[in-house]
Design a protein around this motif. Structure first.
Motif, short mmCIF file in Angstrom:
data_model
loop_
_atom_site.label_atom_id
_atom_site.label_comp_id
_atom_site.label_asym_id
_atom_site.label_seq_id
_atom_site.Cartn_x
_atom_site.Cartn_y
_atom_site.Cartn_z
N VAL A 123 44.82 36.21 52.82
CA VAL A 123 44.24 35.56 51.65
C VAL A 123 44.97 36.02 50.39
N ALA A 124 45.28 35.08 49.51
CA ALA A 124 45.96 35.42 48.25
C ALA A 124 44.96 36.00 47.26
N SER A 125 45.47 36.82 46.35
CA SER A 125 44.59 37.46 45.36
C SER A 125 44.00 36.47 44.38
N THR A 126 44.51 35.26 44.33
CA THR A 126 43.90 34.24 43.46
C THR A 126 42.48 33.92 43.93
N VAL A 127 42.27 33.89 45.25
CA VAL A 127 40.92 33.67 45.79
C VAL A 127 40.03 34.85 45.41
N ALA A 128 40.57 36.07 45.54
CA ALA A 128 39.80 37.25 45.17
C ALA A 128 39.47 37.25 43.69
N ALA A 129 40.35 36.72 42.84
CA ALA A 129 40.10 36.68 41.41
C ALA A 129 38.91 35.78 41.08
N VAL A 130 38.80 34.65 41.78
CA VAL A 130 37.65 33.76 41.56
C VAL A 130 36.37 34.45 42.04
N TRP A 131 36.42 35.00 43.24
CA TRP A 131 35.25 35.72 43.79
C TRP A 131 34.84 36.88 42.89
#
Length: 480
Positions: free
Chosen positions: A152-160
């Motif tokens: 998973v890219a950190s962009t997904v983590a940024a939204v979460w």
């Protein structure tokens, strides 16, 4: 109509502090002006409406002013009279001005009223636009490696991470669309059960670390893209009052980077990026960041919120302040244990926690907490959930009130755990779990009908695996 000293004095202080000349007054003049508006109640308690637009009570034991929600009984409020306290007003209690402009949003959890459809769809669009970026360009860091799958890219983590940090009380309906769209990205089921996901308070450290890691590695464009994504996600979230205060604060911290990419260059070598972000938070939003730098003050404010959420009990002949302390005791006992009899020899986790909480409570609430924990026969024990259900006298009158009680109780639980270094239970606290029983049959808002084609299969609301159930003395109490 009757004279309500608390309402009248609050209105007066708001008018005085709202005057543009307030900030021009010398500090001593401001403190004197505030002292002239203190109240004395028939029981001898002294009250002051001060900083953060909230009430404070002078503790008769330690002589300090404590953040304390005011009494609601009409007889007490009508008999309150202006009376200078006779002690100096600490500078921290004198309103600065901007703190009175703080929008507290809503204390509701995300069970009962759903996150609005418009917000979830805009978040879905953000995920679809950023999920496919290269993992090499946007690697996960810190705590997010435990939450998300390795690809998973950190962009997904940024939204979460933005969602979790902005949420006042991250207790979510197990059917919440906003959570289920993350199902395919998570490394394991979220804590909780089929009814509620009991999630930890989001970490600004972890969120900022995603951006700082890219900036330190020389990938400046990727770092700025992450900061921009956090600001964009917060912009979507602020339409919901349960997210708004912290969303506004995060926008104020992250958005300036888009126009001035060099803002944090001085902080990168020493690892002080989080402090640089907090320093950019404007004065009227500082209260939103209390969990980051003042866990004791944060606990005080969430306990104040809990008392306000229990205001409906006043009309039933109860004191919301005592009830809040009793419910706090129930959760402390549920997490740390309580022995019978209460004064068995030895130390206990409960005693340690209570010792840490005492300095942040006024003498009346300390006494109520102490009695509820120490005396199994005390009437305050009657406020504790039994068999996972709230006592009939505490049942909220409607869904809105129940959601606010759930949110404030859960936020208070997370706050005292953070303050005392106690791990929050993944299965939830006793009181919030009991409040959920008031909501499980009316927790879903109707959603507008929409064409099936608008959804992507990989971000559908199914994600059934996400909803699997995940598996986790008062021997002595400190004297008052």
């Amino acid at each position: 109509m009757y004279w309500d000293g608390f309402t009248a004095m609050e209105q007066d202080v708001r008018a005085v502090v709202g005057d543009p000349r307030w900030t021009l007054l010398p500090p001593l003049t401001r403190a004197h002006t505030l002292a002239q508006r203190a109240l004395l109640t028939p029981d001898g308690s002294r009250w002051l409406f001060g900083a953060h637009a909230r009430w404070y009570r002078l503790d008769r034991v330690d002589g300090r002013w404590h953040l304390s929600a005011p009494p609601l009984h009409p007889a007490i409020r009508s008999d309150a009279r202006p009376h200078p306290p006779g002690v100096a007003i600490p500078p921290a209690l004198v309103p600065a001005g901007p703190d009175f402009a703080y929008d507290r949003g809503s204390t509701q959890a995300f069970v009962g009223p759903d996150v609005p459809h418009e917000i979830t769809e805009r978040l879905r669009a953000l995920l679809l636009a950023h999920r496919g970026l290269r993992r090499e360009d946007f690697p996960l860091s810190g705590a997010y490696r435990e939450i998300f799958a390795r690809d998973v890219a950190s962009t997904v983590a940024a939204v979460w991470g933005t969602i979790m940090w902005c949420a006042y009380a991250p207790a979510f309906d197990g059917n919440e669309v906003m959570l289920s769209m993350f199902g395919e990205f998570l490394a394991r089921p979220l804590p909780g059960d089929d009814w509620v996901r009991w999630l930890p308070l989001g970490s600004l450290d972890a969120l900022v670390a995603l951006y700082a890691e890219r900036m330190r590695s020389g990938a400046q464009q990727a770092g700025l893209r992450l900061a921009g994504l956090m600001a964009e996600t917060a912009t979507v979230l602020r339409a919901d009052a349960r997210f708004r205060p912290r969303a506004e604060a995060l926008i104020a911290m992250a958005e300036p980077l888009l126009a001035s990419p060099w803002l944090d260059h001085h902080a990168l070598p020493g690892g002080a990026v989080r402090q640089a972000w907090l320093a950019r938070c404007p004065p009227h939003l500082v209260s939103a960041t209390l969990p980051e730098w003042a866990p004791g003050e944060h606990f005080r404010h969430t306990l104040y919120d809990l008392v306000e959420a229990l205001a409906y009990t006043a009309s039933r002949g109860m004191d919301p302040r005592a009830v809040a302390a009793a419910l706090l005791a129930a959760d402390v006992a549920g997490v740390c244990g309580v022995s019978e009899p209460a004064w068995a020899p030895g130390s206990s986790g409960t005693a340690r926690v209570v010792t840490a909480l005492y300095p942040w409570m006024d003498d009346e609430q300390r006494q109520a907490l102490y009695l509820a924990l120490a005396d199994p026969a005390h009437p305050l024990r009657g406020c504790w959930p039994a068999g996972g259900v709230l006592p009939a006298a505490l049942l909220p009158p409607d869904r809105t009130t129940a959601a606010a009680l759930l949110g404030s109780a859960y936020a208070t639980g997370l706050a005292w755990c953070a303050l005392t270094g106690t791990p929050a239970p993944p299965e939830g606290f006793a009181v919030p779990a009991a409040v959920v029983q008031c909501l499980i049959h009316q927790r879903d808002d109707p959603r507008p009908q929409e064409p099936r084609a608008e959804h992507r299969a990989d971000l559908e609301e199914s994600g059934a695996w996400l909803f699997e159930t995940s598996n986790s003395d008062i021997s002595s109490l400190p004297p008052l």
